[in-house]
Design an enzyme around this catalytic site. Sequence first.
Site, PDB file in Angstrom:
ATOM      1  CE  LYS A 274       5.307 -16.956  34.404  1.00 54.77           C
ATOM      2  NZ  LYS A 274       4.024 -16.253  34.146  1.00 54.77           N
TER       3      LYS A 274
ATOM      4  CB  THR B 135      -0.715 -14.099  28.352  1.00 51.72           C
ATOM      5  OG1 THR B 135       0.239 -13.296  27.646  1.00 51.72           O
ATOM      6  CG2 THR B 135      -0.551 -13.901  29.843  1.00 51.72           C
TER       7      THR B 135
ATOM      8  NE  ARG C 247       6.032 -13.201  24.401  1.00 52.26           N
ATOM      9  CZ  ARG C 247       5.460 -12.854  25.566  1.00 52.26           C
ATOM     10  NH1 ARG C 247       6.186 -12.723  26.675  1.00 52.26           N
ATOM     11  NH2 ARG C 247       4.168 -12.667  25.643  1.00 52.26           N
TER      12      ARG C 247
ATOM     13  CE1 TYR D 182       6.486 -11.124  34.992  1.00 47.19           C
ATOM     14  CE2 TYR D 182       6.480 -12.172  37.137  1.00 47.19           C
ATOM     15  CZ  TYR D 182       6.422 -12.259  35.758  1.00 47.19           C
ATOM     16  OH  TYR D 182       6.298 -13.482  35.143  1.00 47.19           O
TER      17      TYR D 182
ATOM     18  NE  ARG E 255       2.797 -18.441  28.922  1.00 48.18           N
ATOM     19  CZ  ARG E 255       3.034 -17.145  28.794  1.00 48.18           C
ATOM     20  NH1 ARG E 255       2.622 -16.499  27.717  1.00 48.18           N
ATOM     21  NH2 ARG E 255       3.683 -16.501  29.743  1.00 48.18           N
TER      22      ARG E 255
ATOM     23  CG  PHE F 145      -2.068  -9.128  36.575  1.00 51.14           C
ATOM     24  CD1 PHE F 145      -0.706  -9.306  36.419  1.00 51.14           C
ATOM     25  CD2 PHE F 145      -2.769  -8.457  35.566  1.00 51.14           C
ATOM     26  CE1 PHE F 145      -0.033  -8.859  35.292  1.00 51.14           C
ATOM     27  CE2 PHE F 145      -2.109  -7.998  34.426  1.00 51.14           C
ATOM     28  CZ  PHE F 145      -0.727  -8.196  34.291  1.00 51.14           C
TER      29      PHE F 145
ATOM     30  CD  GLU G 295      12.480 -10.113  31.117  1.00 49.63           C
ATOM     31  OE1 GLU G 295      12.578 -11.220  30.538  1.00 49.63           O
ATOM     32  OE2 GLU G 295      11.398  -9.507  31.222  1.00 49.63           O
TER      33      GLU G 295
ATOM     34  CG  ASN H 105       1.370 -18.033  32.191  1.00 53.56           C
ATOM     35  OD1 ASN H 105       2.326 -18.121  32.964  1.00 53.56           O
ATOM     36  ND2 ASN H 105       1.033 -16.899  31.607  1.00 53.56           N
TER      37      ASN H 105
ATOM     38  CG  HIS I  66       9.056 -14.454  32.060  1.00 49.83           C
ATOM     39  ND1 HIS I  66       8.247 -13.344  31.991  1.00 49.83           N
ATOM     40  CD2 HIS I  66      10.295 -14.052  31.653  1.00 49.83           C
ATOM     41  CE1 HIS I  66       8.970 -12.310  31.575  1.00 49.83           C
ATOM     42  NE2 HIS I  66      10.214 -12.708  31.368  1.00 49.83           N
TER      43      HIS I  66
HETATM   44  N1  UDP Z   1      -1.040 -12.320  34.344  1.00 46.57           N
HETATM   45  C1  UDP Z   1      -2.118 -12.573  35.175  1.00 46.57           C
HETATM   46  N2  UDP Z   1      -3.333 -12.023  34.866  1.00 46.57           N
HETATM   47  C2  UDP Z   1      -3.531 -11.251  33.761  1.00 46.57           C
HETATM   48  C3  UDP Z   1      -2.434 -10.990  32.916  1.00 46.57           C
HETATM   49  C4  UDP Z   1      -1.203 -11.547  33.235  1.00 46.57           C
HETATM   50  O1  UDP Z   1      -1.985 -13.271  36.168  1.00 46.57           O
HETATM   51  O2  UDP Z   1      -4.657 -10.786  33.530  1.00 46.57           O
HETATM   52  C5  UDP Z   1       0.256 -12.893  34.669  1.00 46.57           C
HETATM   53  C6  UDP Z   1       0.596 -14.060  33.755  1.00 46.57           C
HETATM   54  O3  UDP Z   1       1.185 -15.078  34.549  1.00 46.57           O
HETATM   55  C7  UDP Z   1       1.605 -13.468  32.803  1.00 46.57           C
HETATM   56  C8  UDP Z   1       2.295 -12.421  33.669  1.00 46.57           C
HETATM   57  O4  UDP Z   1       1.259 -11.911  34.491  1.00 46.57           O
HETATM   58  O5  UDP Z   1       2.482 -14.474  32.324  1.00 46.57           O
HETATM   59  C9  UDP Z   1       2.926 -11.276  32.907  1.00 46.57           C
HETATM   60  O6  UDP Z   1       1.947 -10.723  32.041  1.00 46.57           O
HETATM   61  P1  UDP Z   1       2.296 -10.381  30.534  1.00 46.57           P
HETATM   62  O7  UDP Z   1       1.189  -9.585  29.989  1.00 46.57           O
HETATM   63  O8  UDP Z   1       3.670  -9.810  30.458  1.00 46.57           O
HETATM   64  O9  UDP Z   1       2.244 -11.828  29.835  1.00 46.57           O
HETATM   65  P2  UDP Z   1       3.407 -12.740  29.229  1.00 46.57           P
HETATM   66  O10 UDP Z   1       4.456 -11.821  28.671  1.00 46.57           O
HETATM   67  O11 UDP Z   1       3.917 -13.602  30.344  1.00 46.57           O
HETATM   68  O12 UDP Z   1       2.729 -13.543  28.167  1.00 46.57           O
HETATM   69 MG    MG Z   2       5.450 -10.228  29.520  1.00 47.45          MG
END
Ligand code: UDP
Ligand code: MG
Length: 136
Positions: free
Chosen positions: A12, A94, A88, A52, A105, A60, A129, A115, A118
């Site tokens: 990112k 996250t 993952r 997204y 992370r 968010f 994707e 973070n 992705h």
């Molecule tokens: N995100 C955020 N605030 C939140 C939750 C998620 O800004 O409360 C952002 C964060 O950058 C995250 C992305 O949205 O990586 C996608 O969210 P997801 O729940 O899919 O998390 P990930 O799969 O990236 O761990």
């Molecule tokens: Mg996700």
Amino acid sequence: MSNVEQTLSIIKPDAVERNLENNIKEMFKNNGFSILKEKKIQIEKSEAEKFYKVHETKPFYNDLCAYLSSGPIIVMVLEKSNAVLANRELMGATNPIDAEEGTIRKKYGISIDKNSVHGSDSIENAKIEINFFFED
Ligand code: UDP
Ligand code: MG
């Protein structure tokens, strides 16, 4: 039976900006991932909104899409056995505060929004994707 899978990873803007591309790629390689495809791009906000879309009802969503399109990113296709889950795990939670020691992370994430990486969350989404960024 082979479990070799492909998954989509994105470095990112916060990580690209801090020149962490090579450090993060090293972590993938050291954990047995092959980088099959990669490109450095900057996307439009409208493309981030498409990518997204699953989060469109979340509070968010707007900031997330603005952020992902705010600077250059590195998109990669990673391959390894059980790549989706393995990525993952290597990424960590996250929110970097919750991420375990040794994860990307934990090491590089700044905040829940910045973070650093992705990663696809399922085999099905990985296909969608990968196709989103590497359709040929
Ligand atoms: N995100 C955020 N605030 C939140 C939750 C998620 O800004 O409360 C952002 C964060 O950058 C995250 C992305 O949205 O990586 C996608 O969210 P997801 O729940 O899919 O998390 P990930 O799969 O990236 O761990
Ligand atoms: Mg996700």
